[in-house]
Design an enzyme around this catalytic site. Sequence first.
Site: not given
Ligand SMILES: Cc1ncc(COP(=O)(O)O)c(C=O)c1O
Length: 399
Positions: A138, A223, A252
């Site tokens: 994700f 990520d 986050k």
């Molecule tokens: C691993 C990862 N990358 C990217 C995101 C996307 O982040 P945002 O919701 O701040 O755009 C998330 C959100 O849950 C995530 O868990």
Amino acid sequence: MDTKQLMEWSDKHIMTTAKRNPVALVRGEGVRVWDSEGKEYLDFTGGIAVTALGHCHPRVVGTMREQAATLLHVSNIFYIPQQVHLAKLLCEHSFADRVFFSNSGAEANETAIKLARKWAKEHGGSDRGDIISMRGGFHGRTLATVTATAQEKYHHGFEPLPGGFKYVPFNDLRAVERAIDSRTAGVLVEPIQGEGGVYLPDDGYLPGLRKLCDEAGVALIFDEIQTGMGRTGKLWAYEHAGVAPDIMTVAKALANGVPIGATLATEDVARVFTPGTHGSTFGGNPFATAVGLTVFTTLLEERLAERAAASGRILVDGLRAVQKKHPTIAGEVRGRGLLVAMDMTAPVGDLVAACRERGLLVLTAGDNALRLAPPLVVDRAEIERGLEIIDRALEACRR
Ligand SMILES: Cc1ncc(COP(=O)(O)O)c(C=O)c1O
């Protein structure tokens, strides 16, 4: 305000993108939150791995008050002291040399994709633009990051999707080896898949990716939006594997709830961004970065990564003991630090509701797993209380 009325207005006026718990949270302190009816909950969602220092941490509140009354926003056409200090601190405590600040995880990943492509084109050849990502991962909801998110359920209805993305199974090095070719710019991976179900990498997987990327001259992008900032028991989850990426994304927990994103990179990669190539109006503004600086400093001073490792062991051991009591509806428990999941054979939504009714807020992940991501400041008594509620909630779900 009447809670029922609020929910009706929400259903009428807010676009329906989230399945909401039927509660309105109005106040928080540490690991506890209260709803509009005055009911108290233990918050094991941590705002989905955001509120690492807990709600209303005095140092965070102090910085917000002070910075809001001093200078909120200017623009990146000026030097911003808080931004510089936060970037310096992030670099001193990671593999990175430079940082680009944005406002969310998706935006941090967009930046990473653009950066990897530009670097690959300048170093490897003008054909290099493809990003390889892992099934079940994700990476966000913008068009590029949702396309990098190799789960078709997030794609439906948003076609045409941008080109230049390839998917391979998670934990399969041979598949990555086969997928890398002369058009590849980068390999994007979560060091632990969070939203997908809290799946850990096999030993040797991340080092194997590092080796493949080095051999092919492509960028390795981690990520760490969910796994970073101490959540897994180390400051960055990549430290468990003993290898570093070329680019890393963080968001986050970085400002404990104030919107912020950061894309970190080595000097070699970061160099390809020059004035005008990329930007963000709000990214790195004095307010968000002042808070980020306080959060990061507090996290280091209070050794919260180590604390997450110790608390995570208590949580996982406790959850395994609870799972053993309910083997007909609860399955595997897995996780690292305070990012923990338990598979369910009964509908996980029922468990979430049963926990909530008993005063515990929890998350789901993947197809049918319970996910726990409490603030890193959670203490033993709170963990034990949470486990007790999950035990009782499972009992109720079994009936
Ligand atoms: C691993 C990862 N990358 C990217 C995101 C996307 O982040 P945002 O919701 O701040 O755009 C998330 C959100 O849950 C995530 O868990």
